[in-house]
Design an enzyme around this catalytic site. Sequence first.
Site, PDB file in Angstrom:
ATOM      1  N   TYR A  95       4.849  -6.034   3.852  1.00  8.49           N
ATOM      2  CA  TYR A  95       4.325  -4.759   4.391  1.00  8.49           C
ATOM      3  C   TYR A  95       4.059  -4.764   5.894  1.00  8.49           C
ATOM      4  CZ  TYR A  95       4.351  -2.343  -0.026  1.00  8.49           C
ATOM      5  OH  TYR A  95       4.774  -1.712  -1.163  1.00  8.49           O
ATOM      6  N   GLU A 138       1.396  -2.393  -7.117  1.00  4.30           N
ATOM      7  CA  GLU A 138       2.463  -3.377  -7.370  1.00  4.30           C
ATOM      8  C   GLU A 138       1.879  -4.684  -7.923  1.00  4.30           C
ATOM      9  OE1 GLU A 138       4.569  -3.157  -3.590  1.00  4.30           O
ATOM     10  OE2 GLU A 138       5.109  -1.087  -4.057  1.00  4.30           O
TER      11      GLU A 138
HETATM   12  C1  HEM Z   1       4.128   2.249   2.889  1.00  4.92           C
HETATM   13  C2  HEM Z   1       5.285   1.644   2.862  1.00  4.92           C
HETATM   14  C3  HEM Z   1       6.509   2.043   2.097  1.00  4.92           C
HETATM   15  C4  HEM Z   1       6.941   3.266   1.667  1.00  4.92           C
HETATM   16  C5  HEM Z   1       6.287   4.651   1.831  1.00  4.92           C
HETATM   17  C6  HEM Z   1       8.188   3.052   0.970  1.00  4.92           C
HETATM   18  C7  HEM Z   1       8.935   4.056   0.389  1.00  4.92           C
HETATM   19  C8  HEM Z   1      10.080   3.855  -0.337  1.00  4.92           C
HETATM   20  C9  HEM Z   1      10.845   4.887  -0.995  1.00  4.92           C
HETATM   21  C10 HEM Z   1      10.497   6.378  -0.997  1.00  4.92           C
HETATM   22  C11 HEM Z   1      11.880   4.300  -1.620  1.00  4.92           C
HETATM   23  C12 HEM Z   1      12.959   4.990  -2.454  1.00  4.92           C
HETATM   24  C13 HEM Z   1      12.558   4.999  -3.906  1.00  4.92           C
HETATM   25  C14 HEM Z   1      13.683   5.453  -4.819  1.00  4.92           C
HETATM   26  O1  HEM Z   1      14.851   5.338  -4.474  1.00  4.92           O
HETATM   27  O2  HEM Z   1      13.370   5.889  -5.923  1.00  4.92           O
HETATM   28  C15 HEM Z   1      11.794   2.879  -1.353  1.00  4.92           C
HETATM   29  C16 HEM Z   1      12.697   1.955  -1.819  1.00  4.92           C
HETATM   30  C17 HEM Z   1      12.728   0.655  -1.400  1.00  4.92           C
HETATM   31  N1  HEM Z   1      11.783   0.035  -0.606  1.00  4.92           N
HETATM   32 FE1  HEM Z   1      10.122   0.851   0.164  1.00  4.92          FE
HETATM   33  N2  HEM Z   1       8.490   1.714   1.003  1.00  4.92           N
HETATM   34  C18 HEM Z   1       7.489   1.062   1.693  1.00  4.92           C
HETATM   35  C19 HEM Z   1       7.425  -0.296   1.939  1.00  4.92           C
HETATM   36  C20 HEM Z   1       8.418  -1.197   1.654  1.00  4.92           C
HETATM   37  C21 HEM Z   1       8.384  -2.611   1.991  1.00  4.92           C
HETATM   38  C22 HEM Z   1       7.230  -3.328   2.680  1.00  4.92           C
HETATM   39  C23 HEM Z   1       9.554  -3.148   1.567  1.00  4.92           C
HETATM   40  C24 HEM Z   1       9.997  -4.586   1.682  1.00  4.92           C
HETATM   41  C25 HEM Z   1      10.699  -5.047   2.663  1.00  4.92           C
HETATM   42  C26 HEM Z   1      10.318  -2.078   0.932  1.00  4.92           C
HETATM   43  C27 HEM Z   1      11.544  -2.230   0.332  1.00  4.92           C
HETATM   44  C28 HEM Z   1      12.187  -1.254  -0.402  1.00  4.92           C
HETATM   45  C29 HEM Z   1      13.445  -1.488  -1.098  1.00  4.92           C
HETATM   46  C30 HEM Z   1      14.224  -2.805  -1.131  1.00  4.92           C
HETATM   47  C31 HEM Z   1      13.784  -0.276  -1.737  1.00  4.92           C
HETATM   48  C32 HEM Z   1      15.026   0.005  -2.557  1.00  4.92           C
HETATM   49  C33 HEM Z   1      16.162   0.167  -1.567  1.00  4.92           C
HETATM   50  C34 HEM Z   1      17.519   0.423  -2.144  1.00  4.92           C
HETATM   51  O3  HEM Z   1      17.645   1.151  -3.148  1.00  4.92           O
HETATM   52  O4  HEM Z   1      18.443  -0.126  -1.543  1.00  4.92           O
HETATM   53  N3  HEM Z   1       9.585  -0.920   1.007  1.00  4.92           N
HETATM   54  N4  HEM Z   1      10.700   2.630  -0.587  1.00  4.92           N
END
Ligand code: HEM
Length: 399
Positions: A95, A138
């Site tokens: 994060y 999580e």
């Molecule tokens: C407050 C912080 C964060 C928010 C608001 C956020 C938001 C999101 C959203 C909206 C999605 C798409 C969900 C979907 O497809 O249904 C997502 C996917 C993802 N997030 Fe985050 N995220 C955050 C932090 C992080 C962090 C710290 C990581 C790690 C490095 C991360 C890694 C990912 C990955 C790997 C995906 C899936 C990507 C893919 O489909 O290729 N996120 N996140």
Amino acid sequence: MLTVAQKAIITATVPLLETGGEALTTHFYRILLGEHPEVRPLFNQASQANGEQPRALANGVLMYARHIDRLEALGDLAAQIVNKHVALQVLPEHYPIVGACLLRAIREVLGAEVATDAVIDAWAAAYDELANLLIGAEAAAYDRNASAPGGWRGARPFRVARKEAESDEITSFYLEPVDEQPVLDFEPGQYISLCLQVNGQEVRRNYSLSAAPNGRSYRISIKREPGGVVSNHLHDEVHEGSTLDVFPPSGAFTLAHSERPLVLISGGVGITPTLAMLESALRTARPIRFVHCARSHKVHAFRASIDALAKKHPQLERFYCYEEAPQPRSDAQPHAVGRLDAQTLSQWMPAAKQDVRDVDAYFLGPKPFMRQVKRSLRELGVPEHQVRYEFFGPASALD
Ligand code: HEM
Ligand SMILES: Cc1cc2nc3c(=O)[nH]c(=O)nc-3n(C[C@H](O)[C@H](O)[C@H](O)COP(=O)(O)OP(=O)(O)OC[C@H]3O[C@@H](n4cnc5c(N)ncnc54)[C@H](O)[C@@H]3O)c2cc1C
């Protein structure tokens, strides 16, 4: 804790993000993936290339900013993010990395005049608040997965016990844990994630569980994607006896308990979660319509097994739609030819009463197919809250 003044700044930034949100997150991903190789394996590079992932995050950030005063309204979106994060093993230590890249991207895209220290401070506080919310949810999910019977934390090695071609492009992999202990139960519709080394790089991908839970093994069914890194590796390099690292099941696209008639609609490899749902629903008495669309008989997976189930269970009716007209003498004829539209679907659905079709509908397939199905279900009178779907990639709007 965000101050009142900071909340006001966030609210004022919303219109700015609404016009520039995607550019911001595209820039953010460039910084994150360029400078932090340690998080690269978590992200699907194809989703970066087609802009879906930046759009999904932009949407997450925007929704948050819009609801800054009542975070509970985020409900489903937060759960969806948590499910995706847990599936791919996003950890608390990731994060701060993401937060720093996001703030830097905000500063660089908006420029020093707009992105003042007060704006950056407000977003830093907002990011921390959202991050803590997600990290907490999580952690609870990781603990649940680790402590439930058959559960585990992180990667667990599974052996490919059987590999079976289901069509010209879809192959099933039957996975048994190397430690020969039980495996975690899952809700039909959920998926596992694989963590592999391909050409010296770590990559992670989600795959829906395509058979109902049995406590001992999982089945996934994978389409060979032209040019796809992981699917081609699995088809060509992973054989019976190979081992694969598996993360526990996750996902919110699950079969809800209900006695209403069930309508499962899939296109192509989108059939996989509906197979587990079908198997599980057949243990109840509810009527089921199983609708599947494929380009042709050659790429139509699981036809024989669905036909056999329909023979055995009178509550199940199945309908197939092929895009290409089959050979007239072929014994694998579809029920319709062309693209599935509302008129055809209407003939395959339980009848409407006073313009309402009181069914539960679940669907999944390529995006244009999903858009059409969503429109058709609305047109055919299926109440919106009885319609559920999922994407085989980052979530996006269908309307
Ligand atoms: C407050 C912080 C964060 C928010 C608001 C956020 C938001 C999101 C959203 C909206 C999605 C798409 C969900 C979907 O497809 O249904 C997502 C996917 C993802 N997030 Fe985050 N995220 C955050 C932090 C992080 C962090 C710290 C990581 C790690 C490095 C991360 C890694 C990912 C990955 C790997 C995906 C899936 C990507 C893919 O489909 O290729 N996120 N996140
Ligand atoms: C919840 C969920 C469940 C899923 N369940 C299943 C399932 O049951 N069965 C299944 O088969 N799949 C499923 N998927 C999809 C799966 O996770 C993979 O996305 C899929 O196997 C493709 O991965 P890949 O590595 O082979 O292709 P990728 O390498 O990710 O490429 C995908 C496509 O993008 C193109 N591409 C790649 N990189 C670039 C680039 N840099 N620029 C332009 N184009 C590019 C490739 O040519 C290919 O056509 C699911 C996905 C999700 C999110």
